[in-house]
Design a protein around this motif. Sequence first.
Motif, PDB file in Angstrom:
ATOM      1  N   MET A 169       5.877   2.093  -1.105  1.00 14.63           N
ATOM      2  CA  MET A 169       5.319   0.731  -0.362  1.00 14.63           C
ATOM      3  C   MET A 169       6.324   0.012   0.454  1.00 14.63           C
ATOM      4  SD  MET A 169       3.291  -0.652  -3.692  1.00 14.63           S
ATOM      5  CE  MET A 169       2.059   0.192  -4.580  1.00 14.63           C
ATOM      6  N   THR A 170       7.553   0.426   0.193  1.00 20.79           N
ATOM      7  CA  THR A 170       8.863  -0.098   1.087  1.00 20.79           C
ATOM      8  C   THR A 170       9.694   0.784   1.386  1.00 20.79           C
ATOM      9  OG1 THR A 170      10.488  -1.658   0.815  1.00 20.79           O
ATOM     10  CG2 THR A 170       9.759  -0.599  -1.227  1.00 20.79           C
ATOM     11  N   SER A 171      10.346   0.318   2.627  1.00 19.97           N
ATOM     12  CA  SER A 171      11.423   1.273   3.067  1.00 19.97           C
ATOM     13  C   SER A 171      12.707   1.323   2.177  1.00 19.97           C
ATOM     14  CB  SER A 171      11.797   0.836   4.531  1.00 19.97           C
ATOM     15  OG  SER A 171      12.248  -0.607   4.271  1.00 19.97           O
ATOM     16  N   PHE A 197       1.511  -1.035 -11.829  1.00 17.38           N
ATOM     17  CA  PHE A 197       0.125  -1.300 -11.896  1.00 17.38           C
ATOM     18  C   PHE A 197      -0.642  -0.594 -10.953  1.00 17.38           C
ATOM     19  CE2 PHE A 197       2.911  -4.949 -12.487  1.00 17.38           C
ATOM     20  CZ  PHE A 197       2.858  -5.028 -13.909  1.00 17.38           C
ATOM     21  N   GLU A 198      -0.360   0.307 -10.303  1.00 21.71           N
ATOM     22  CA  GLU A 198      -1.142   1.047  -9.199  1.00 21.71           C
ATOM     23  C   GLU A 198      -1.757   2.200  -9.835  1.00 21.71           C
ATOM     24  OE1 GLU A 198      -2.869   1.928  -5.986  1.00 21.71           O
ATOM     25  OE2 GLU A 198      -1.164   0.536  -5.973  1.00 21.71           O
ATOM     26  N   SER A 199      -3.190   2.358  -9.971  1.00 20.57           N
ATOM     27  CA  SER A 199      -3.987   2.946 -10.288  1.00 20.57           C
ATOM     28  C   SER A 199      -3.857   4.700 -10.167  1.00 20.57           C
ATOM     29  CB  SER A 199      -5.343   2.789 -10.557  1.00 20.57           C
ATOM     30  OG  SER A 199      -5.836   2.823  -9.066  1.00 20.57           O
ATOM     31  N   GLU A 200      -3.541   4.686  -8.830  1.00 16.10           N
ATOM     32  CA  GLU A 200      -3.177   6.147  -8.316  1.00 16.10           C
ATOM     33  C   GLU A 200      -1.774   6.868  -8.596  1.00 16.10           C
ATOM     34  OE1 GLU A 200      -5.566   6.147  -4.054  1.00 16.10           O
ATOM     35  OE2 GLU A 200      -3.721   5.275  -4.204  1.00 16.10           O
ATOM     36  N   LEU A 201      -1.120   5.817  -9.231  1.00 14.83           N
ATOM     37  CA  LEU A 201       0.163   6.631  -9.799  1.00 14.83           C
ATOM     38  C   LEU A 201       0.178   6.715 -11.432  1.00 14.83           C
ATOM     39  CD1 LEU A 201       2.795   4.423  -7.641  1.00 14.83           C
ATOM     40  CD2 LEU A 201       1.858   6.929  -7.401  1.00 14.83           C
ATOM     41  N   HIS A 202      -0.875   6.862 -11.890  1.00 20.55           N
ATOM     42  CA  HIS A 202      -0.827   6.759 -13.400  1.00 20.55           C
ATOM     43  C   HIS A 202      -2.259   7.781 -13.863  1.00 20.55           C
ATOM     44  CE1 HIS A 202       1.772   3.523 -14.241  1.00 20.55           C
ATOM     45  NE2 HIS A 202       1.254   3.026 -13.080  1.00 20.55           N
ATOM     46  N   LYS A 256       0.812  -1.388  -0.180  1.00 24.76           N
ATOM     47  CA  LYS A 256      -0.071   0.111   0.236  1.00 24.76           C
ATOM     48  C   LYS A 256       0.671   1.264  -0.011  1.00 24.76           C
ATOM     49  CE  LYS A 256      -3.918  -2.224   2.702  1.00 24.76           C
ATOM     50  NZ  LYS A 256      -4.744  -2.072   3.725  1.00 24.76           N
ATOM     51  N   LEU A 257       0.538   2.264  -0.563  1.00 29.33           N
ATOM     52  CA  LEU A 257       1.029   3.312  -0.720  1.00 29.33           C
ATOM     53  C   LEU A 257       1.221   4.056   0.589  1.00 29.33           C
ATOM     54  CD1 LEU A 257       0.047   4.892  -4.213  1.00 29.33           C
ATOM     55  CD2 LEU A 257       2.319   3.800  -3.829  1.00 29.33           C
ATOM     56  N   VAL A 259       8.951  -7.131 -11.582  1.00 26.47           N
ATOM     57  CA  VAL A 259       8.343  -5.741 -11.797  1.00 26.47           C
ATOM     58  C   VAL A 259       7.646  -5.109 -10.765  1.00 26.47           C
ATOM     59  CG1 VAL A 259       6.922  -4.780 -13.580  1.00 26.47           C
ATOM     60  CG2 VAL A 259       8.011  -6.962 -14.000  1.00 26.47           C
ATOM     61  N   SER A 260       8.311  -3.612 -10.836  1.00 27.37           N
ATOM     62  CA  SER A 260       7.603  -2.814  -9.707  1.00 27.37           C
ATOM     63  C   SER A 260       6.128  -2.910  -9.866  1.00 27.37           C
ATOM     64  CB  SER A 260       8.357  -1.611 -10.166  1.00 27.37           C
ATOM     65  OG  SER A 260       7.652  -0.526  -9.251  1.00 27.37           O
ATOM     66  N   PRO A 261       5.647  -2.963  -8.551  1.00 21.32           N
ATOM     67  CA  PRO A 261       3.950  -2.754  -8.497  1.00 21.32           C
ATOM     68  C   PRO A 261       3.715  -1.510  -8.872  1.00 21.32           C
ATOM     69  CG  PRO A 261       4.864  -2.848  -6.530  1.00 21.32           C
ATOM     70  CD  PRO A 261       6.015  -3.365  -7.569  1.00 21.32           C
TER      71      PRO A 261
END
Length: 483
Positions: free
Chosen positions: A64-66, A241-246, A57-58, A236-238
């Motif tokens: 999504m990760t440290s 596929f994250e709609s909020e980043l597109h 999760k963002l 592949v980086s998620p």
Amino acid sequence: MRLAALIAVATASVFLVVAWIAMPWVSGDTPFVLDGSNAFLNCLHNHDYSACGYTGKLNYWGLMTSVGDWPLLQHVPDLLSIGLGADGHAARTRILELLSVAAVVGAVVLAWIALNRSGQRAWFWAFMAVVLSSPLVWYARTTAGEALATGLLVAFVAATVIPAHPALVGLAAIGAAWTKETSYPFLVALGIVGLVLARRRTGTSIRPHLIWGAAGLALGILAASLFNVVRYGKVVSPNFFESELHTPGVARKLEYAVGVLVSPSGGMFVFWPAASVLVLVACIVALRGRVDARPALVILAVILGLTLGFASWWTPFGWSAIGPRLALPWGLPLVLLALVAYGGAMRPFAVRLLVSPWSVLAIFAVVLTFSLPNIGTMWRPNATGAFFQQQQPPCDAPWRGGVEKWNRCQHEQMWFDRPMPLYGLHGVKSPGGAVTTGFIAAALLGCLVLLRAELAAAPGKRPKSGSKDADPVSALAPVFDDL
């Protein structure tokens, strides 16, 4: 006149390098990158080699990760710095800033070698004018990765068009692959075109270069993929596929694609017209002339692909930063490739354009005018921050304030708010800005004088086939067919 022009260009270049080194600036996401390197080392220390700290999760910062979501571009030198004993952010940011300076200087040196080897030495002065009028005047003194990415991409293109030893082509491919995970298909296209141009000019086999280049690209992709496994648990980086980043919808994507090119607050033609127009003219000359147009078609396809890719991202310019930050690293490599491919074809047009001193002065005035915001930002970096405060409340990231609200706000910023370059002008009025403007003005005029003199050195003479000045594209079709 020639000596005075050379002195002007050399003096401005030395002044800029000294100023960049003397005034380092930590900018952009650099602190996150450094913290991500630390987190990555902790993952390895704890033997956590898959999805280390991954939440799916963002968070507030869009991560999504440290370990973060940045490419290997700056992580690799940062990890090497740590391994060599650099302790703390101060030392590590200093190293990243020096790498920015070295990358820009290296790009200029490699462009000189590539253009000299390809028989287009006169066009080096156009390349130099493009550098001096670019946003790199600001970015080269910062820790942002754009200058380093520029240097690596120029190194890759130069290695192919020279061509360098096959092993160096492979090494350049690794570095170029680490600039962005989305760069892979564009590197393949530009690399093949560069090697084909070299094959046509030298007559040597490019098969070893293709093999080493492919191996280098594969190793670069493998390293980036393994890095993703550690931080995401996926190759592949998620983020893909994250709609909020597109950017949602075709209409909005097309709007942003136009904005990447001509927005008054982020368009390439606004912030870097010298590079944009030069590449455009080269492609037009190729499409209308008697030379093989396929390299130009590849260049245009790369530009189209990059533009649509940036337009699909939630922030097509890479804000908050001055100008088209995401597109910036591709400017110089595309200029270099266009000059190598079509320098000979453009020469008659350039000679006619520059024959009049008034034309030279007009070009100089336009290029310098559009360079001023970059010069001003070099001395007053925080001035452009006021641009983002015009919208009240300021535009909030789509994963925090909502996708629709974000895009409405960004639409206003990119088209209707007071243009960003006007904020960049504040620094020109400072003592340092005024001095820098004087140096760059003299150097730009010097570049045009040198370009005019060298292009007209042998007017009306067409280079013989096989000579070092021969146009490398004029009989390119059979080589493409052989591939």
